[in-house]
Write a protein that holds these residues in place. Structure first.
Motif, mmCIF file in Angstrom:
data_model
loop_
_atom_site.group_PDB
_atom_site.id
_atom_site.type_symbol
_atom_site.label_atom_id
_atom_site.label_comp_id
_atom_site.label_asym_id
_atom_site.label_seq_id
_atom_site.Cartn_x
_atom_site.Cartn_y
_atom_site.Cartn_z
ATOM 1 N N GLN A 1 17.988 -5.855 -6.409
ATOM 2 C CA GLN A 1 18.792 -5.146 -6.417
ATOM 3 C C GLN A 1 18.147 -3.500 -6.389
ATOM 4 O O GLN A 1 18.564 -1.964 -5.661
ATOM 5 C CB GLN A 1 20.241 -4.641 -7.780
ATOM 6 N N ALA A 2 16.993 -3.115 -7.469
ATOM 7 C CA ALA A 2 16.767 -2.252 -7.838
ATOM 8 C C ALA A 2 15.316 -2.584 -6.271
ATOM 9 O O ALA A 2 15.674 -0.868 -5.763
ATOM 10 C CB ALA A 2 15.467 -2.780 -9.183
ATOM 11 N N VAL A 3 15.202 -2.970 -5.875
ATOM 12 C CA VAL A 3 13.952 -2.952 -4.593
ATOM 13 C C VAL A 3 15.063 -2.589 -3.432
ATOM 14 O O VAL A 3 14.135 -1.614 -2.865
ATOM 15 C CB VAL A 3 13.081 -3.966 -4.741
ATOM 16 N N THR A 4 15.952 -2.626 -3.331
ATOM 17 C CA THR A 4 16.963 -2.792 -2.031
ATOM 18 C C THR A 4 17.419 -0.559 -2.320
ATOM 19 O O THR A 4 16.802 -0.442 -1.419
ATOM 20 C CB THR A 4 18.270 -3.015 -2.386
ATOM 21 N N THR A 5 17.788 -0.390 -2.945
ATOM 22 C CA THR A 5 17.724 1.097 -4.119
ATOM 23 C C THR A 5 16.883 1.594 -3.391
ATOM 24 O O THR A 5 16.773 2.980 -2.564
ATOM 25 C CB THR A 5 18.465 0.708 -5.230
ATOM 26 N N HIS A 6 15.374 1.342 -4.154
ATOM 27 C CA HIS A 6 14.188 1.835 -3.506
ATOM 28 C C HIS A 6 14.115 2.418 -2.179
ATOM 29 O O HIS A 6 13.432 3.443 -2.005
ATOM 30 C CB HIS A 6 13.339 1.377 -5.148
ATOM 31 N N ALA A 7 14.314 0.883 -1.638
ATOM 32 C CA ALA A 7 13.532 1.197 -0.423
ATOM 33 C C ALA A 7 14.341 1.877 0.439
ATOM 34 O O ALA A 7 14.109 2.491 1.228
ATOM 35 C CB ALA A 7 13.823 -0.484 0.268
ATOM 36 N N HIS A 8 15.875 1.948 0.231
ATOM 37 C CA HIS A 8 16.708 2.869 0.814
ATOM 38 C C HIS A 8 16.493 4.355 0.313
ATOM 39 O O HIS A 8 16.495 5.345 1.330
ATOM 40 C CB HIS A 8 18.524 2.041 0.577
ATOM 41 N N GLN A 9 15.872 4.537 -0.888
ATOM 42 C CA GLN A 9 15.518 5.749 -0.640
ATOM 43 C C GLN A 9 14.677 6.227 -0.230
ATOM 44 O O GLN A 9 14.190 7.930 0.199
ATOM 45 C CB GLN A 9 15.171 6.006 -2.259
ATOM 46 N N ALA B 1 0.982 -0.886 0.045
ATOM 47 C CA ALA B 1 0.089 0.216 -0.388
ATOM 48 C C ALA B 1 0.751 1.074 -0.131
ATOM 49 O O ALA B 1 -0.459 2.377 -0.006
ATOM 50 C CB ALA B 1 -1.330 0.156 0.872
ATOM 51 N N THR B 2 2.093 1.051 0.161
ATOM 52 C CA THR B 2 2.935 2.421 0.081
ATOM 53 C C THR B 2 4.089 2.091 -0.853
ATOM 54 O O THR B 2 3.350 3.341 -1.733
ATOM 55 C CB THR B 2 3.575 2.608 1.822
ATOM 56 N N TRP B 3 5.404 1.554 -0.390
ATOM 57 C CA TRP B 3 6.459 2.487 -1.399
ATOM 58 C C TRP B 3 6.585 0.471 -2.198
ATOM 59 O O TRP B 3 7.805 1.017 -3.620
ATOM 60 C CB TRP B 3 8.094 2.131 -0.407
ATOM 61 N N LEU B 4 5.602 0.119 -2.139
ATOM 62 C CA LEU B 4 6.718 -1.514 -2.820
ATOM 63 C C LEU B 4 6.221 -1.305 -5.088
ATOM 64 O O LEU B 4 7.364 -1.970 -5.119
ATOM 65 C CB LEU B 4 6.597 -2.522 -2.424
ATOM 66 N N GLY C 1 19.159 -19.387 2.454
ATOM 67 C CA GLY C 1 18.576 -17.864 1.738
ATOM 68 C C GLY C 1 20.049 -17.550 2.689
ATOM 69 O O GLY C 1 20.747 -17.733 3.162
ATOM 70 N N ALA C 2 19.801 -16.463 2.329
ATOM 71 C CA ALA C 2 20.263 -14.928 2.796
ATOM 72 C C ALA C 2 19.062 -13.963 2.563
ATOM 73 O O ALA C 2 18.495 -13.357 2.060
ATOM 74 C CB ALA C 2 20.889 -14.228 1.380
ATOM 75 N N VAL C 3 19.657 -12.818 3.293
ATOM 76 C CA VAL C 3 18.843 -11.650 3.720
ATOM 77 C C VAL C 3 19.541 -10.420 3.517
ATOM 78 O O VAL C 3 20.425 -10.278 4.015
ATOM 79 C CB VAL C 3 18.141 -11.916 5.104
ATOM 80 N N ARG C 4 18.724 -9.163 2.770
ATOM 81 C CA ARG C 4 18.909 -7.949 2.843
ATOM 82 C C ARG C 4 17.916 -6.907 3.746
ATOM 83 O O ARG C 4 16.938 -6.580 3.520
ATOM 84 C CB ARG C 4 19.504 -7.296 1.458
ATOM 85 N N ALA C 5 19.131 -5.979 4.253
ATOM 86 C CA ALA C 5 18.019 -4.939 5.649
ATOM 87 C C ALA C 5 17.547 -3.839 4.518
ATOM 88 O O ALA C 5 18.181 -3.646 3.630
ATOM 89 C CB ALA C 5 18.658 -4.194 5.964
#
Length: 291
Positions: A277-285, A99-102, A150-154
Motif C-alpha cells: 500500500q505504501a509503495v502503490t501510494t507513492h508510485a501513484h504520486q 535509481a529514481t522513485w523506489l 499471485g496478484a498484481v497492482r498497477a
C-alpha cells in the motif's frame, strides 16, 4: 506432511544459486544441504533440482519454492508478535526504479524500520521469472499478468526518452537522418534490455548494430553525457540534465512508456500488505498515470 527444513534447503539453493552458498546462508555444511535435497526428492519420487551450474529448479521444485514463499508470508505476522528480529523482505526490482522513485516508496512504509530488504535487480521485462520461481516475496516489473498464486497492482508508467549529448546528435545527424540511429553507438543496460530496440522499431527502423552494454543506471547516464552513445533514459532520472540541455532528444518528441506493476502473493502478510500500500501510494504520486 513435508518437513519445512527440506523446503528451506531447496529455497536457499534456488535463491543463492549454489549448494555451498546455501549452506552458508543456513549455517549448515554443504553435505547437509545435499542430504536434505536428496531426502526431499526421495519423499516426492522426483527431482526438484537440475544439478547444473547454477542449479535450476524443476517444475516441482518451483511449485515447492512458491509454496515456501507463501508460508513465509504467513509466518511474518507471527514473527512480528513473537520476536524483535527484522523482517527479511526479498524483492525483485528493475534498476531504473531503484535509481529514481523506489527508495522513498520503500521508506514511506511505517514498518520499513523493522524490515531488512534484499533487492534483486532484474530488467523490468524479465523480473517476474524470480517471482514465478518462488525466489522473492514481491516483484516490480512490466508484466501485467499475475503468476499462479499471485496478484498484481498497477503502479503507473515510467516514461523514457531517447537521449544523447548535443555533440553526439550533431555528429551523427540523428534529427535530420533518423536512420543513422541504426549505425550510431547505442547504450544498452544488458542483454535483456529491449527498450532501445522497441524505440527504433516504433520509428520503423531495425535493431541497433553497435551497442555498449552498461549494467548501471548511473553509469548509463554518465556514458550518455560523455557522448559514448544514445539510450532510453527515464525522465525522472535525467530531468536536470534534460532541462540544462546537456542531454537532448535524438529524435524530437519521441518517448516510450513502460508500465510498472507490483506483484505479490495472495497469501499476503500484514507487513507485506502495508508495504504494498505504501509503495502503490507513492508510485501513484510520482509515476505517470495513464488516462
Amino acid at each position: 506432511m513435508l518437513d519445512y527444513r527440506l523446503l528451506e534447503a531447496l529455497g536457499a539453493v534456488i535463491e543463492t544459486g549454489g549448494f555451498a552458498r546455501a549452506a552458508n546462508k543456513l549455517h549448515l555444511t554443504q553435505s547437509a544441504i545435499s542430504q536434505r535435497i536428496r531426502q526431499l526428492e526421495f519423499l516426492l519420487g522426483q527431482p526438484v533440482l537440475l544439478r547444473s551450474t547454477p542449479p535450476v529448479a524443476t517444475p516441482m521444485g518451483r511449485r515447492l519454492n512458491n509454496h515456501l514463499q507463501q508460508v513465509r508470508q504467513l509466518e511474518m505476522d507471527i514473527e512480528q508478535v513473537a520476536q524483535n528480529e527484522p523482517l527479511q523482505i526479498r524483492l525483485t526490482v528493475n534498476a531504473d526504479s531503484m535509481a529514481t522513485w523506489l527508495a522513498p516508496a520503500l521508506a514511506s512504509c511505517e514498518l520499513s524500520a523493522r524490515m531488512a530488504f534484499e533487492l534483486v535487480v532484474e530488467d523490468q521485462e524479465v523480473g517476474l521469472d524470480r517471482m514465478r520461481n518462488g525466489e522473492v516475496m514481491a516483484c516490480i516489473c512490466s508484466e501485467a499478468r499475475a503468476v499462479n498464486g499471485g496478484a498484481v497492482r498497477a503502479l503507473g508508467v515510467l516514461r523514457y526518452r531517447a537521449l544523447a549529448s548535443p555533440e553526439f546528435v550533431a555528429r551523427y545527424q540523428t534529427r535530420e537522418r533518423p536512420e543513422h540511429l541504426v549505425e550510431a553507438p547505442c547504450l544498452v543496460f544488458n542483454r535483456d534490455d529491449q527498450l532501445q530496440h522497441r524505440f527504433l522499431a516504433s520509428q520503423g527502423l531495425p535493431a541497433p548494430r553497435r551497442q555498449h552494454h552498461c549494467p548501471s543506471s548511473e553509469g548509463f547516464v554518465k556514458m550518455a553525457l560523455a557522448g559514448m552513445g544514445y539510450g532510453m533514459l527515464p525522465e525522472l532520472q535525467v530531468e536536470p540534465e534534460y532541462r540544462a540541455g546537456t542531454l537532448v532528444e535524438v529524435w524530437p518528441e519521441a518517448s516510450l512508456d513502460v508500465p510498472l506493476y507490483w506483484h505479490y502473493w495472495q497469501t499476503e502478510s500484514s507487513a507485506m500488505k502495508a508495504l504494498r500500500q505504501a509503495v502503490t501510494t507513492h508510485a501513484h504520486q510520482v509515476l505517470v498515470q495513464p488516462d
